[in-house]
Structures are given as C-alpha cells and as structure tokens.
Design a protein around this motif. Structure first.
Motif, PDB file in Angstrom:
ATOM      1  N   GLY A 120      19.649  61.966   2.247  1.00 42.22           N
ATOM      2  CA  GLY A 120      19.126  60.969   1.329  1.00 42.22           C
ATOM      3  C   GLY A 120      19.573  61.210  -0.093  1.00 42.22           C
ATOM      4  N   LEU A 121      19.337  60.210  -0.933  1.00 43.49           N
ATOM      5  CA  LEU A 121      19.698  60.337  -2.339  1.00 43.49           C
ATOM      6  C   LEU A 121      18.423  60.486  -3.150  1.00 43.49           C
ATOM      7  N   ASN A 122      18.436  61.382  -4.103  1.00 42.29           N
ATOM      8  CA  ASN A 122      17.309  61.554  -5.001  1.00 42.29           C
ATOM      9  C   ASN A 122      16.811  60.194  -5.495  1.00 42.29           C
ATOM     10  N   PRO A 123      15.529  59.887  -5.266  1.00 40.57           N
ATOM     11  CA  PRO A 123      15.023  58.556  -5.634  1.00 40.57           C
ATOM     12  C   PRO A 123      15.243  58.205  -7.091  1.00 40.57           C
ATOM     13  N   LEU A 124      15.242  59.218  -7.946  1.00 42.28           N
ATOM     14  CA  LEU A 124      15.476  58.939  -9.355  1.00 42.28           C
ATOM     15  C   LEU A 124      16.825  58.261  -9.573  1.00 42.28           C
ATOM     16  N   LEU A 125      17.799  58.574  -8.695  1.00 38.48           N
ATOM     17  CA  LEU A 125      19.136  58.029  -8.873  1.00 38.48           C
ATOM     18  C   LEU A 125      19.274  56.640  -8.242  1.00 38.48           C
ATOM     19  N   GLN A 126      18.257  56.194  -7.512  1.00 32.77           N
ATOM     20  CA  GLN A 126      18.372  54.898  -6.844  1.00 32.77           C
ATOM     21  C   GLN A 126      17.912  53.813  -7.793  1.00 32.77           C
ATOM     22  N   ASP A 127      18.769  53.511  -8.742  1.00 32.99           N
ATOM     23  CA  ASP A 127      18.363  52.645  -9.827  1.00 32.99           C
ATOM     24  C   ASP A 127      19.614  52.034 -10.439  1.00 32.99           C
ATOM     25  N   PRO A 128      19.581  50.723 -10.773  1.00 34.61           N
ATOM     26  CA  PRO A 128      20.804  50.090 -11.282  1.00 34.61           C
ATOM     27  C   PRO A 128      21.316  50.713 -12.570  1.00 34.61           C
ATOM     28  N   GLY A 129      20.406  51.032 -13.489  1.00 33.58           N
ATOM     29  CA  GLY A 129      20.852  51.609 -14.759  1.00 33.58           C
ATOM     30  C   GLY A 129      21.587  52.903 -14.540  1.00 33.58           C
ATOM     31  N   LEU A 130      21.010  53.732 -13.683  1.00 32.83           N
ATOM     32  CA  LEU A 130      21.635  55.020 -13.461  1.00 32.83           C
ATOM     33  C   LEU A 130      22.904  54.890 -12.647  1.00 32.83           C
ATOM     34  N   ALA A 131      23.028  53.817 -11.884  1.00 40.16           N
ATOM     35  CA  ALA A 131      24.233  53.644 -11.086  1.00 40.16           C
ATOM     36  C   ALA A 131      25.445  53.470 -11.978  1.00 40.16           C
ATOM     37  N   ILE A 132      25.323  52.702 -13.068  1.00 38.69           N
ATOM     38  CA  ILE A 132      26.506  52.477 -13.898  1.00 38.69           C
ATOM     39  C   ILE A 132      26.590  53.402 -15.097  1.00 38.69           C
ATOM     40  N   HIS A 133      25.584  54.243 -15.286  1.00 38.00           N
ATOM     41  CA  HIS A 133      25.610  55.161 -16.437  1.00 38.00           C
ATOM     42  C   HIS A 133      26.786  56.135 -16.380  1.00 38.00           C
ATOM     43  N   PRO A 134      27.034  56.836 -15.247  1.00 36.24           N
ATOM     44  CA  PRO A 134      28.176  57.761 -15.236  1.00 36.24           C
ATOM     45  C   PRO A 134      29.535  57.091 -15.461  1.00 36.24           C
ATOM     46  N   PRO A 135      29.856  55.979 -14.802  1.00 33.51           N
ATOM     47  CA  PRO A 135      31.183  55.410 -15.060  1.00 33.51           C
ATOM     48  C   PRO A 135      31.448  55.137 -16.541  1.00 33.51           C
ATOM     49  N   PHE A 136      30.479  54.552 -17.230  1.00 35.64           N
ATOM     50  CA  PHE A 136      30.724  54.291 -18.656  1.00 35.64           C
ATOM     51  C   PHE A 136      30.850  55.584 -19.436  1.00 35.64           C
ATOM     52  N   LEU A 137      29.997  56.533 -19.126  1.00 38.30           N
ATOM     53  CA  LEU A 137      30.029  57.812 -19.812  1.00 38.30           C
ATOM     54  C   LEU A 137      31.397  58.479 -19.630  1.00 38.30           C
ATOM     55  N   TYR A 138      31.891  58.443 -18.402  1.00 36.03           N
ATOM     56  CA  TYR A 138      33.174  59.097 -18.133  1.00 36.03           C
ATOM     57  C   TYR A 138      34.324  58.350 -18.787  1.00 36.03           C
ATOM     58  N   LEU A 139      34.231  57.004 -18.814  1.00 40.89           N
ATOM     59  CA  LEU A 139      35.259  56.251 -19.528  1.00 40.89           C
ATOM     60  C   LEU A 139      35.331  56.748 -20.974  1.00 40.89           C
ATOM     61  N   GLY A 140      34.178  57.082 -21.532  1.00 34.85           N
ATOM     62  CA  GLY A 140      34.158  57.604 -22.893  1.00 34.85           C
ATOM     63  C   GLY A 140      34.729  59.012 -22.962  1.00 34.85           C
ATOM     64  N   TYR A 141      34.128  59.928 -22.187  1.00 31.74           N
ATOM     65  CA  TYR A 141      34.584  61.321 -22.216  1.00 31.74           C
ATOM     66  C   TYR A 141      36.081  61.415 -21.970  1.00 31.74           C
ATOM     67  N   VAL A 142      36.500  60.780 -20.859  1.00 33.22           N
ATOM     68  CA  VAL A 142      37.891  60.937 -20.460  1.00 33.22           C
ATOM     69  C   VAL A 142      38.798  60.151 -21.399  1.00 33.22           C
ATOM     70  N   GLY A 143      38.275  59.040 -21.935  1.00 34.68           N
ATOM     71  CA  GLY A 143      39.075  58.262 -22.870  1.00 34.68           C
ATOM     72  C   GLY A 143      39.560  59.092 -24.043  1.00 34.68           C
ATOM     73  N   MET A 198      40.779  59.660 -15.478  1.00 33.88           N
ATOM     74  CA  MET A 198      41.797  60.359 -16.256  1.00 33.88           C
ATOM     75  C   MET A 198      43.190  59.873 -15.870  1.00 33.88           C
ATOM     76  N   ALA A 199      43.409  59.727 -14.559  1.00 32.67           N
ATOM     77  CA  ALA A 199      44.702  59.248 -14.099  1.00 32.67           C
ATOM     78  C   ALA A 199      44.939  57.812 -14.573  1.00 32.67           C
ATOM     79  N   LEU A 200      43.888  56.990 -14.543  1.00 33.27           N
ATOM     80  CA  LEU A 200      44.014  55.608 -14.993  1.00 33.27           C
ATOM     81  C   LEU A 200      44.395  55.529 -16.465  1.00 33.27           C
ATOM     82  N   PHE A 201      43.785  56.378 -17.276  1.00 26.18           N
ATOM     83  CA  PHE A 201      44.149  56.383 -18.687  1.00 26.18           C
ATOM     84  C   PHE A 201      45.594  56.815 -18.870  1.00 26.18           C
ATOM     85  N   GLY A 202      46.034  57.757 -18.041  1.00 23.40           N
ATOM     86  CA  GLY A 202      47.440  58.161 -18.102  1.00 23.40           C
ATOM     87  C   GLY A 202      48.344  56.973 -17.818  1.00 23.40           C
TER      88      GLY A 202
END
Lengths: 658, 330
Positions: free
Chosen positions: A159-182, A103-107
């Motif tokens: 530890g981290l939930n094994p479901l989250l230990q995955d490349p796809g899921l690693a970058i899913h939130p950043p892109f999603l937030y770029l959208g939401y916050v954008g 959000m700050a970056l978009f500002g």
C-alpha cells in the motif's frame, strides 16, 4: 519483461551519458565538430531512453505488477488509478528516476533551444550536463534500482502511505524536481564557461531564461507543498522550517539571487564572477537537499529512505560536482574581466544589496538547518533548531530586503541620485506610514503593522515602476495608446511587476497569519459549539461512511457569525485498513480575507469529540502572491528578447545617423 | 586577492566533512541525561495487583535491568526471548515497566509470551517514564545496587546486544561491588507529585494559556520536528499533562522547561538556548549582516568614476535621430 526493458534502457542511458560527457568536453577542447554533434545527439537519445524507463515503471505501477519489488512495497490494487500513477514517484527509487528523467530532458532542451550558442560553449555545457546525469544514473542503477524483481510474487502490495494519496502531493514532486534539476542547466553553463575561461554579458543572456524557468517551477513546487501541508496535516500550518522544507527553500533563495545577478550581468557586464558562483551554489544546494532527504542525516517529517549507504554515494556525487566546480572557479575565475563600475546610488548597487541580503538569508537558513549536525559531530550534544530561531533571524533580514527592493528599481543604472526619485519616495512613505499606524492600532500589534506597512511600501514602489515603464503620465502618453505600450513592453518588465507585487501580497499573508491567527480546541458533544475570532462553530452531527480504500468518520460543523449562517464544514478522519494508518482531513471555509478551518479528533457519543477550530486571516494571499511570482517568472522567460538572442542571424545594426 | 577565490571551495570542504560525520550518527538517538543519577522517586502500582504499591525503594539492593515495554510494542517481542532466557538462568534481576498499556492487554501478552520480570510497574500515563527520560520502547536502564542509573540501552536487547553491551556493564558493576559497602535499604519517603500537590494557580484560563505557551516551546521527543503542543503522540500528551501539573504547582515557564531539560537534555527545547554551544548560531546571522552591509557600503564609496562609460555627444545624436525616425513612423 517490461521491467527488464526499463532496466536496459537505464543502463544504455548511462553509457550514452558518459559518452556524451566525454564527446562534449573533449570535442570542444580539440575543436572536433563531429564529436560535439555526437554529444548533441547523445543528449537527445539519453532523454528518450529515460522517458522510456520512467514510462515503463509508471506502467508497472498502473497495472499493479507486483513482480516488481518497488510496486509491491508502495502500491495496492485498491488504490485509485491516479494514485497508482503518482505512486511511481512516491518513493525513493521512483523519485530518483523522475529526477534523472528531468535531468536528461533538460539536457535535450539545451540542444533544442541552444542552436545559436557558440558551438564550444554549448558542447561543454552539454558535456557537463552529461557528467552530472551519469553520476545520478549510476546512483540509480547501482544503489536504488527501481526495476528489481521479486519472487514469489505476492497477491497484493503493501500500500501507499495515506498521506501521499492526495492530488496536491501527487504533483508536488514533479514541479519541485523541475526546479531543482532546472538549476543544473545554469550549473552546466557556469562550469562550461569556467572551462572556456571566457564569460561575458552574452553568456548571462543565454543563461537567464533557464534560471527563470527553474526558479518559477521551484516556486510552484514549494507552494504546492505548503498548500498540501495546510489542508492535509490537520492544524493549518503552512510552513514549519522543517529541514527538508529548508533545503527546498535554500535553492529558491539562492536562485532568486542568481536571477537578479544575471540581470546585472546581462545589462552591464558586471557581477559575472558572482553570477558564476551563485549558479554553482544554487544547484549544489539542490544536491545537498537530495542528500539530506535520503541519507538519514537529519530528522524530518519528510525523510524518505533512511540509508547511510545511499548517503555516501550522494555525498560522493556532491563532492565531485560541487567540489569540482568550486575548485575550477578558484583556479579560473581570475581570467574573467570586471564589468563596468557603478556608484553607490544606482540600480546595480541596489541589486548588490539584494544579492547580499539573499545570500545572508540563505546562509542563515543553512546554518539553522545544519547546526544540530555540526554540534553533534563536534561535541556529541543533541540540540535542535526550531521555528523560533528562523523566524527571529530570517524575518528581519527579509524586512530590510523589502525596504530596498521597492526603491532600487526606481534608480537608474550606473549612477543616480535619490533626490531624483524623492517625489515617488514621499508618496510611498505617505501610504506606508499611516498604514503602519492604523494597522498597529486596530490590530493591536506594532510588528504586525510594520509588516503590513512594508508590504504596502513594496506594492506602491512596484506599481510606480511598472507605471513608469508603461510611460503613464508622460507627455505623449494617452489612454488610447496605453494598450499598445502594454503589448510592446518586454516580458521581463511584466514579470518584474507581477513578481514584486506578488511578494507584497505574500508578505501580507505571512504577517497576518503570524500575528492575527487564532485557534480554539474543545471537546464538543452534539449540539455544542466553540468560538474563535467572532465565528461560532457548532457540531451538529457525526457520521461514518465507506470510501474507496478507507472508512471515514465525518463531522458536520455549522459556522455562524452574529447569528448569520456562514457555511457548513465536514471535517473527517479516515482509517485506511491496508496501511493501518489514520489521516485527518480538515475542512475549510475559504474566503478572500480569511480561511476558517475545523478538524475533528477522536471521540464518541457520550463524551463528545475533540474539535479544533482555526481562524486564519489572509492566508490565501501567501499562495496567490507566490503563484504570481512564479507566473511573473514564466512571463519573463517568454520575453521576446530571448528569441532575439537565439536567432541565427544577428539583429541588424541601427543605422548610423550621419 | 587571489586566495579569496578559494573561500567557497574551502567552505565546501568543511561542509562535506561534517556531512560525512553526520552519516555516521543517528540524529534520533537522544543521549540520556539520567546516567549516574539516582532512580527518580515514584510510587505506582504493580501490574497484576492494583492494590500493591511499588516505589523506588524496592529497586535498591541488587543490580537490576529496568525494562520499559508494552503489549503494543513490536520490537519488544524481538528481545523477549533474551529476557526470558536471562530470567531462566537467574543471571540478573529484571524489573518491568509496563508503559502506556492496558492492564488486561499487558497481562494477556505476558501470558502468551512469558513473564521474565520479578516485578512489573504499571505506568499507564508515563508518570515514571518521563521522570526517567524514556523516549520509546523497548528501552532498558541498568541500575546498580544503590539504585543509581548507570546505563541506558535504547532498542531491543538481542543476544548480541546482551553479549557485547549489557553484560560488560553488569560485570563492571559486580567488580565495583567488591570494593564498596552494601547499601542500606530505606523506606521510601519520596514525595510523589500525585499525593502532595501544592496547588498555587487556580485560574483555569491562565493555566490553560500558560500550558499552551510552554508546550509550544518543548519538542516532542518521539516525533519528527513537532512541539508537544502540536503532536498527537501519546507521550506528547503525557508531557503536556505534566507541563500543566508543573504550571499549577507554581513553576515558572523557565522552571518547567528546566524540569524537562533535566530529563531529556537540550534536545527537548524547540528553540536552542543561548549558551556556549549555540552562541554561534545566534551570532553568525548578525555577523553576516554586518559584514555584508560594511562590504556593500565600502564598495559603494570606493566605486571608481565611470566617465568612460558615459554617452558621448555622437551617441546622443544617434539616439535622437533614431527616436525622431520612430516618431515619424508611428
């Protein structure tokens, strides 16, 4: 020490953000230039502070600093480094910090790229952006502090939930937030415009690239989530109408309506009020999404922290931001003039219909998602709304939308007659109807045929429009200067073609999966096989192996069709001893026309193992089409006409031919 | 239409009210359907002695706490001291339902932590649990002396819960007892599924297909948004088995769903049924499309002629000249 620096950075950012809001809004109100410049600088300073804070948290994760409570709760030394890093946002507090940083970056981006905006509008927009950032920073610091220390310092983390230990899921939130916050940028511009009381086509032109950018990122984020769910969750589903998926889909739908609405506003000066409302609504839907995931109000596989206390805080933010904006709209939108009118048969009209259908579909998804909550609050009954509801309501609305979105771009602005495009329509029908009949006959499904026919209809309509823009078939056009015309064509035109064709491809994928997907489950001993859709899957071997932080049991499955060997799959089950959790890693044989998917369950040598096999036709086109849409959006952002809008000097007027 | 501009704000206020109320609710707490219904008929074995049968008739005569537990259940340890205390003080009769457990594991667990139960029903495959509408452990049902379920406690019975929730119910039951005659204990002639099975369907493919189809329409009550077909949870597997049993016994799809609804409520359906409280859900999209469509068409009809915006002759000349100039330049 570093965590404390991070903490201080956030607190400083909070103060600067509040000042930025005040200086921006009040400065614009009284016309104080220095205050407005302060707001600009504040936005950039705040962005730098948030980046610092985020970097420090990420560092704490990467070096496994277990004195920070968050790291202990979500990390472990045995995790691979990439997941230590992505673990930064694999939890509530860290993801909130990611949100705030974006959000700050978009500002700050609004300052860098908004140099040619009228000073008052820009200062107000940055002021509003500062307000929302202040709210979220307060939420972060007071109720979700990522930098809390703990003592005594444990040996190792949880530890981290094994479901989250995955490349796809690693970058899913950043892109999603770029959208939401954008979409917060469009929101800020809308509120700023309402405060000013003056909105016109130029405003729409400034806002449009921001909307396109946010929309493209959100598209990519949703695709990543869908792809991840497909290969990770073990049964090849790609969309579940889960409440949290829905709350990412609703801003997307509203955002699509918004970006089409700004198109009309920019071109014709009409739809301004509607555009303002959509800009407010889209970001508000993002806020509602944040609320849902973090407050425990709805049951979902995605639910983060289930904490009603946090829920109240976010609800308060929502009330202030959205409620404030909507009341401002009610009070001020009367001042905004109507734009040029238009006839029923015109491009504007088609875009009105687009907006209506998209808003109705957003409302439908919203209703389905929140209905259980409403009924619980009113009567105490517990009901749930699952995929069958959404499929039966959303599908038909989309079908109508697709029919018209193929036709509307062919119409002219303001006033046109469908007879002018009769020839094009007939060709489109001539391709679509036989497709329907053929597919319905060979695929044994009338609805399936209809779906594919709609995709063909859209495809041909979009190709026609693109060809027309490239002036293919015009008197003076040759193959020779086609390349030149291709290069000259504005980015928005390329983007349009990519996006609409992309949707047609996605439709083919969605319909194929819905109608012709097939699966079989059976218990197989070594050497036995199971068949689906003409493919035979034979279990040849099962082995155990050691991974970095898990033990895996992998099966070897050979696929044959008509006696010919297609491939070998290795579905595995992983057992993570630290988290005491299991995951199923399905194995896929990927092809352009189908994906063959196998998953292995529990079992042993005597009884055999439970093996599930799936035939997924055309599924990959769902994501390819969606990525084309996102790519089209990004190309449209790069439209050089946006550069014109941002130039310091005005474009020289055309010479009057006197 | 100045007031129409307030519609979005108004709608938002209504939404916020519901969201606020939603914060006070727990969506995972499914109300029990089985209140004020008789304890379902069952016939299972005792935990310690496989040959000894326990039926619903054994539960009649005196109010009881029927406590669903398992050695795998962490929260059960939390309430165990309370149950032990209640047993020691002889406050109330406690019957255990050992759910989805191994006999040996359960016996060892009880040896280690103590055994407060008068009787323990061994329910390894959720036969009784599903009948009672159990969604997790620990859950405790309060039965009155006629064997009717009067209350269900979801979650552990800590001393606070005992004091504030459970004991008042038992006190009320005791007061009731003074005014109603004692029940007569009858031999259970309950017809249990496992004994008498009317096998109506024998076509295995059809059974499989129908079971699959019905399972996809039923929600897994211990999962987050999955059907019992998709879920790997043990309770979901047991429910699938029950669906299959009902299908084999000749129930129609609706009857199987109603069977589950009787025990778990409408929550267990993946697609909301068309009834009064879901009428709106199905009606609103349709209404929205109609309203949107009508507005769209009316707007088009009422569009004012826009001659003022058309190109003038002078404009056309300018365009022609500019194009001609561009042509000569290329």
């Amino acid at each position: 020490m570093l965590a404390e620096i991070g903490q201080i950075a956030l607190i400083l950012a909070l103060f600067i953000s509040a000042l930025q809001a005040w200086m921006g809004l009040h400065g614009a109100h009284i016309g104080d230039r220095r205050a407005m410049v302060f707001a600009d600088r504040g936005a950039i300073a705040q962005a730098l502070l948030c980046i610092l804070a985020f970097g420090l948290l990420a560092y704490a994760f990467m070096v496994s600093d277990f004195s920070v409570q968050l790291v202990t709760a979500n990390s472990h030394t045995s995790k691979p480094m990439i997941y230590k890093f992505s673990g930064t946002w694999g939890n509530h507090e860290g993801s909130m910090l990611l949100w705030v940083m974006i959000m700050a970056l978009f500002g700050a981006a609004m300052v860098w790229f908004g140099k040619t905006l009228p000073a008052g509008l820009r200062a107000r927009a940055i002021g509003v952006q500062g307000l929302t950032t202040t709210g979220f920073l307060a939420f972060l610091i007071f109720s979700s502090n990522p930098f809390t220390r703990m003592s005594p310092i444990p040996e190792n983390g949880v530890g981290l939930n094994p479901l989250l230990q995955d490349p796809g899921l690693a970058i899913h939130p950043p892109f999603l937030y770029l959208g939401y916050v954008g979409f917060s940028v469009a929101f800020s511009f809308a509120v700023a415009a309402l405060i000013e009381g003056r909105v016109d086509a130029m405003w729409a032109r400034w806002v449009r690239p921001w909307v396109l950018l946010a929309w493209s990122f959100l598209t990519i984020g949703i695709v990543l989530g869908s792809v991840w769910a497909y290969y990770e969750l073990g049964w090849g589903g790609w969309w579940f109408w889960d409440p949290v998926e829905n709350v990412s889909f609703m801003p997307w739908l509203a955002g699509t309506a918004l970006l089409h609405s700004t198109l009309v506003a920019q071109a014709r000066g009409s739809f301004i009020r509607w555009t303002l409302l959509l800009a407010i609504t889209t970001f508000s839907l993002s806020l509602v999404g944040t609320f849902i995931v973090r407050s425990g109000v709805l049951t979902s596989v995605h639910a983060f922290a289930v904490d009603p206390g946090r829920g109240i805080f976010i609800l308060a933010l929502l009330v202030l931001a959205t409620g404030g904006a909507l009341f401002l709209y009610a009070l001020r939108s009367g001042r905004i003039a109507h734009g040029a009118g238009f006839q029923l048969q015109s491009r504007e009209s088609g875009l009105v219909l687009n907006n209506v259908l998209l808003v109705v579909s957003t409302a439908t998804v919203f209703l389905g998602t929140f209905y259980p909550l409403v009924i619980d609050a009113m009567t105490g009954d517990k009901i749930t709304v699952g995929p069958p509801y959404f499929e039966r309501t959303f599908g038909p609305i989309m079908a109508v939308l697709i029919i018209f979105m193929a036709v509307a771009p062919l119409l002219k602005w303001r006033a046109d007659n469908w007879r002018r495009i009769q020839k094009a329509l007939l060709i489109m029908l001539a391709l679509a109807v036989p497709t329907w009949i053929a597919v319905a006959a060979f695929g044994n499904s009338v609805l399936g045929g209809l779906g594919i026919a709609l995709a063909v209809w859209l495809l041909t309509g979009s190709v026609f429009n693109y060809a027309r823009k490239l002036r293919i078939g015009d008197a003076k056009s040759t193959a020779g200067n086609l390349l030149k015309r291709f290069a000259i064509l504005p980015g928005a035109a390329h983007g349009f073609a990519l996006a609409h064709i992309g949707l047609a491809l996605t439709t083919i994928g969605v319909v194929s999966m819905g109608v012709w997907a097939d699966e079989e489950v059976d218990r197989l001993k070594l050497g036995e096989s199971i068949s689906v859709a003409g493919y035979e899957f034979r279990l040849e071997d099962v082995r155990r192996a050691q991974g970095p932080n898990y033990i895996s049991e992998t099966g070897q499955v050979v696929i044959e069709r008509n006696g010919r060997r297609i491939g070998v799959l290795n579905p595995e089950q992983r057992m993570y001893p630290v988290e005491r959790n299991n995951t199923t890693e399905g194995a896929m044989e990927v092809g352009a026309t189908r994906i063959l998917y196998a998953a292995k369950g529990d079992g042993n040598l005597e009884d055999g193992w439970v093996v599930s096999v799936y035939y997924h036709p055309m599924v990959i086109w769902i994501w390819i089409g969606a990525l084309m849409m996102a790519f089209g959006g990004l190309i449209a952002v790069a439209d050089r006409r946006h550069a014109y809008a941002n130039r310091k000097a005005p474009v020289p007027q055309a010479v009057a031919a006197e | 239409m100045a007031w129409s501009r307030f519609i979005p704000a108004g709608a938002f206020v209504i939404l916020v009210v519901f969201l606020g109320i939603g914060l006070t609710r727990d969506p995972s707490l499914i109300p029990t359907e089985m209140i004020n219904r008789d304890m379902p008929a069952f016939e299972l074995t005792e935990l310690y002695d496989e040959t000894q049968r326990v039926t619903d008739a054994d539960l009649i005569g005196e109010p009881a706490l029927v406590n669903v537990f398992g050695s795998w259940c962490v929260a059960c340890l939390q309430e165990h001291p309370t149950l032990m205390q209640l047993n020691q003080d002889d406050t109330v009769r406690i019957v255990g339902v050992n759910w989805r457990d191994g006999r040996d594991d359960a016996i060892k667990w009880l040896q280690r932590h103590g055994d407060p139960y008068e009787t323990i029903i061994f329910d390894g495959e959720s036969d009784l649990a599903i009948e009672m509408g159990v969604t997790g452990a620990p859950e405790t049902f309060i039965l009155d002396r006629t064997g009717r379920i009067r209350f269900k406690q979801i979650g552990p019975i800590t001393s606070d819960v005992w004091r504030e929730t459970i004991r008042p119910v038992l006190d009320a039951l005791a007061a009731e007892e003074l005014t109603t005659p004692a029940p007569v204990r009858v031999e259970s002639d309950a017809v249990v599924d496992s004994d008498v099975e009317n096998i109506v369907l024998t076509d295995l493919d059809l059974i499989g297909a129908r079971t699959e189809a019905v399972s996809k329409t039923l929600r897994c009550v211990v999962c987050q948004n999955q059907s019992i077909y998709d879920s790997n949870a043990p309770l979901a597997q047991d429910m699938r088995r029950l669906v299959r049993k009902r299908v084999v016994a000749g129930d129609s799809d609706e009857e199987v769903r109603d069977y589950m609804r009787y025990r778990y409520g409408d929550y267990v359906l993946m697609s909301p049924p068309l009834q009064l409280n879901t009428f709106l859900l199905w009606l609103v999209p349709l209404a929205l499309v109609l309203v949107g469509g009508i507005w769209f068409v009316l707007r088009g009809r009422n569009a004012a002629p826009t001659v003022d915006d058309a190109l003038t002759e002078a404009d056309r000349n300018r365009v022609a000249a500019a194009l001609a100039k561009a042509e000569t330049e290329t």
